[in-house]
Every structure is written in C-alpha cells, then in structure tokens.
Design an enzyme around this catalytic site. Structure first.
Site, PDB file in Angstrom:
ATOM      1  N   ASP A  69     -42.615 110.467 125.992  1.00 53.45           N
ATOM      2  CA  ASP A  69     -41.960 111.056 124.826  1.00 53.45           C
ATOM      3  C   ASP A  69     -42.574 112.374 124.374  1.00 53.45           C
ATOM      4  OD1 ASP A  69     -39.777 109.383 124.273  1.00 53.45           O
ATOM      5  OD2 ASP A  69     -41.119 107.845 123.492  1.00 53.45           O
TER       6      ASP A  69
ATOM      7  N   ASP B  84     -33.158 107.016 126.665  1.00 54.93           N
ATOM      8  CA  ASP B  84     -33.785 107.946 125.721  1.00 54.93           C
ATOM      9  C   ASP B  84     -34.512 109.084 126.436  1.00 54.93           C
ATOM     10  OD1 ASP B  84     -33.752 105.114 125.140  1.00 54.93           O
ATOM     11  OD2 ASP B  84     -34.712 105.493 123.219  1.00 54.93           O
TER      12      ASP B  84
ATOM     13  N   THR C  93     -31.348  95.646 128.513  1.00 55.68           N
ATOM     14  CA  THR C  93     -31.590  96.325 127.246  1.00 55.68           C
ATOM     15  C   THR C  93     -32.925  95.891 126.679  1.00 55.68           C
ATOM     16  OG1 THR C  93     -30.565  96.969 125.147  1.00 55.68           O
ATOM     17  CG2 THR C  93     -30.549  94.617 125.677  1.00 55.68           C
TER      18      THR C  93
ATOM     19  N   ARG D 193     -27.316 104.203 119.650  1.00 62.39           N
ATOM     20  CA  ARG D 193     -28.176 105.379 119.761  1.00 62.39           C
ATOM     21  C   ARG D 193     -28.364 105.782 121.224  1.00 62.39           C
ATOM     22  NH1 ARG D 193     -32.059 103.763 116.961  1.00 62.39           N
ATOM     23  NH2 ARG D 193     -33.866 103.683 118.335  1.00 62.39           N
TER      24      ARG D 193
ATOM     25  N   TRP E 114     -27.983 109.435 122.799  1.00 66.12           N
ATOM     26  CA  TRP E 114     -29.018 110.112 123.596  1.00 66.12           C
ATOM     27  C   TRP E 114     -28.411 110.686 124.880  1.00 66.12           C
ATOM     28  CZ3 TRP E 114     -32.298 110.982 120.200  1.00 66.12           C
ATOM     29  CH2 TRP E 114     -33.140 110.074 119.562  1.00 66.12           C
TER      30      TRP E 114
END
Length: 407
Positions: free
Chosen positions: A115, A176, A236, A248, A252
């Site tokens: 990230d 993400d 998931t 979300r 993304w």
C-alpha cells in the site's frame, strides 16, 4: 436491455447535477472541518500510543481513532490538506500538510506492504505534484523501488498481504492493489526507468485475466501459487461472499483501470474501465442516489449499511474517465449525481464528526470493523472528485500537474 437501463440511469443522473454553487460551499466547509480535525487529533494524542499520530476513523463511541504511519490509511489525511492547498492557493494549508507528509517519508523503505501508493503517493506524491520539491521526488522514487520488491514475475503481480488467512494463502493479491500502480507509473516518468511501468502494466494485465468475471464484477482476493503462477483460490476477505461484488472493490477497479489508460493509452484499459462502470451503474441493487450498499450482493439489502467511500471513489474515477471515453458526457453526469447525493445526504454538519466530511462509510463489514462510520479515505476521494469536477467546469485538465508553491 442492459444498454437501455444504462441510458435511463444516466438520464436520471442528468437531472441532479452538482452545481458550482454546491462546489463553492463544500470547500470552505472542508477547510473548517480540517481545522477541527487538526485540533481533535492533537487532543486525541493524549490517550493514544506515542506513534499514533494520524486520523483514520471514528470509533463506535465517537472517539477519533489515530493510526501510525505503517497503516494503509496513513497517507489520506495529509493528502486532504494538500487538496485544500490546491483549491485555495493558501500557503497555510501547505504548511499544515508538511509535518504530516514528513511523517510518511519513513514508509518509503517499508517492504512489508503493497500500500505504498496509498501511503506515500497520496501524501508525498501530492506534495511533489503541487510544489515540485526535489526532496519529495526522491521519496516517491524510493517508495516505488521498495514496492516492486513485492513483484513476482512468474505470477505477474505484486503481492498484497503477507499474513496468511487460515493457513491457506500463498500469494494473495487484492483488487485494491490496482490503486498502488499510480506510484509506479509516476516513478517511470520521474526517472526514465521503464522497470516500474512494466511492473504496473503486467500487474494490471494479470488482474484483468484473473480478478474479473464475465459480467465485469471483480473478486476481492486471488491467491496464486508463487512457484507456478497458477490461481489457487478466488474469494473475498471484506465482501459478503466469495462470489459477491464488494462495492469498494468495484470502485477500486474502476479507478485503477482508468488511471492505467491515462498512463498507457492502451485501449484495453479504457474498455475495462467502461465495462466496470457499466456493471456498477446498471446493477439492479444500486440505490437511486448512487451511493451503494457495502456489497451489491448482500442479503436483506435494505437493512445493510451504505458505503459513501465507494461512491466517492467512483465519482472521482468517472470524472477522469469522462475525458477519455465517447460516453464522457454520461459519465460526468453520473459523477455529478453522486456528488450531489453525498453533499446533500451524507455530509457531516460543521463542527461535528471530529472534523470528518462524510458519514456512512463501511470498511470491513464481515469483521464488524468501521461499519457505518466516517473514514478518512472517503473524505480524500470526495475532495479529489470535487477538484476534478471544478477543473472540468473550468475546461482544464482533470489533474493539475503545474504546481503552485515553488520551493
């Protein structure tokens, strides 16, 4: 029928635009709330751990939750302060952003996370974009060098998590991660080294191949065999079920493939973004205000929480997608409708919510974590969408790369 549904939805969107008067009202409110949050953050430090310095969300009891710089959400608050500087040209916001941005510089060598885009690019990257300070450039490049150490060429992806769910994962990759590719594209532009670019497009191509279903909804997690590159599991972690469409995650993907098209002009990425948008905005479970429930396939939807963050992310993506696509007018109208809904139905009152802008986001519903609360990344993409809407109205490029403060 699906085309007709999309046309009808977008026609509805055109009837509820986000006007310039709305825009002009939100940014003074956002600036006021940022000052509230700065004060609340200082107060919250008294009961926090020494390294917990940056706001992330409101706890169920209404207290402000602070995090350390290694948290994936750490870059959003300094990013918000840089957005306020971008909007106002008032140097006080740059000065308020700098100490928080400096905190994030420590993460440029953090090899334990995928990230770094969220953490470093949203803070230091915005700082560099608006100041052209060479020091910030160096941090961005080093963060990109660190991020690509997580790339496995056999798989063709950057590893997401290092933790192992129930002992079953070997090399998990989450949707993400598309958001962290912007850091790599920027590093190639800053250095001329195509290594970062090649990693980014390889990751994007593998994601198209394995994350997406025929209807262009996305799985959350794909687990790979690091030795062979084979897919082991499709499932998931934060969605309702392995086969569901976590809201979300869909946003993304929309944002991620839009930025990939911006950086490559590869029509495959544009088509992917358009198809994801079609899935989201023709989904029969999308509410009329275009602020989705946390998962499009959760049961008993009317009693499920919304996710304002997913709406804000999608709006920001749609404004940029509108500049690339032949459906641009429709995408912009949809983004306007989302902003109107967020502004009128999800925005906090002045001096409330410890300074957050948006209410009603959902982070990790299965873990009962951050459910129906303000979360810092919702505010970040709300402000970014607002800035993009304004620039489009002024007939400027959707992203400002000129810089304002010359150091």
């Amino acid at each position: 029928m699906r085309k007709l549904t999309l046309s009808l939805l977008l026609a509805t969107a055109c009837t509820a635009t986000f006007a310039q008067s709305d825009y002009k009202a939100v940014f003074p409110f956002a600036a006021h709330q940022a000052d509230v949050m700065l004060k609340e953050t200082e107060a919250a430090k008294a009961s926090a751990k020494p390294n917990e310095l940056i706001p992330r969300n409101l706890q169920p009891n209404g207290d402000l939750h602070l995090i350390n710089t290694a948290d994936w959400c750490s870059g959003f608050f300094p990013g918000n302060l840089w957005f306020l500087y971008e909007q106002t040209s008032d140097k006080q916001w740059a000065e308020k952003a700098k100490p928080y941005t400096t905190l994030l510089e420590a993460e440029q060598n953090n090899k334990g996370t995928h990230d770094l885009g969220f953490m470093v690019y949203n803070s230091v990257g915005n700082a560099y974009r608006l100041t052209h300070d060479a020091h910030y450039k160096d941090v961005v490049v080093q963060a990109a060098k660190t991020l690509i150490t997580r790339f496995n060429p056999t798989i063709g992806c950057i590893r997401s998590w290092d933790w192992n769910k129930d002992g079953t994962w070997k090399f998990p990759v989450i949707i993400d991660n598309m958001m962290n590719l912007e850091l790599l594209f920027e590093a190639t532009k800053l250095t001329g080294d195509s290594t970062f670019y090649k990693v980014a497009i390889t990751h994007a191509n593998t994601t198209i191949k394995n994350h997406y279903r025929p209807n262009y909804s996305s799985f959350h997690v794909i687990d790979y065999d690091p030795e062979t590159g084979a897919v082991r599991h499709k499932q998931t972690a934060q969605g309702f079920a392995d086969g569901s469409a976590w809201a979300r995650g869909q946003a993304w993907g929309l944002y991620g493939f839009t930025l990939c098209y911006r950086e490559t002009h590869n029509p495959v990425y544009l088509q992917q973004a358009e198809n994801i948008a079609k899935f989201i905005f023709t989904n029969p479970n999308m509410p009329a205000d275009l602020v989705p429930y946390w998962d499009y396939d959760a049961t008993d939807l009317k009693n499920q929480p919304r996710d304002a963050s997913a709406a804000a992310i999608a709006a920001s993506a749609l404004y940029e997608l509108s500049t690339f696509s032949k459906n641009g007018k429709q995408y912009k109208a949809t983004a306007d409708k989302i902003l109107s809904s967020l502004h009128k139905g999800y925005q906090a009152k002045p001096d409330s919510a410890r300074g957050f802008l948006l209410l009603h986001s959902t982070g990790h519903k299965p873990a009962n974590s951050e459910v129906d609360v303000p979360i810092i990344y919702a505010d970040y993409y709300y402000l970014e969408a607002l800035l993009r809407q304004k620039r489009l109205a002024e007939k400027k490029p959707v992203i400002n790369t000129t810089g304002k403060l010359k150091n």
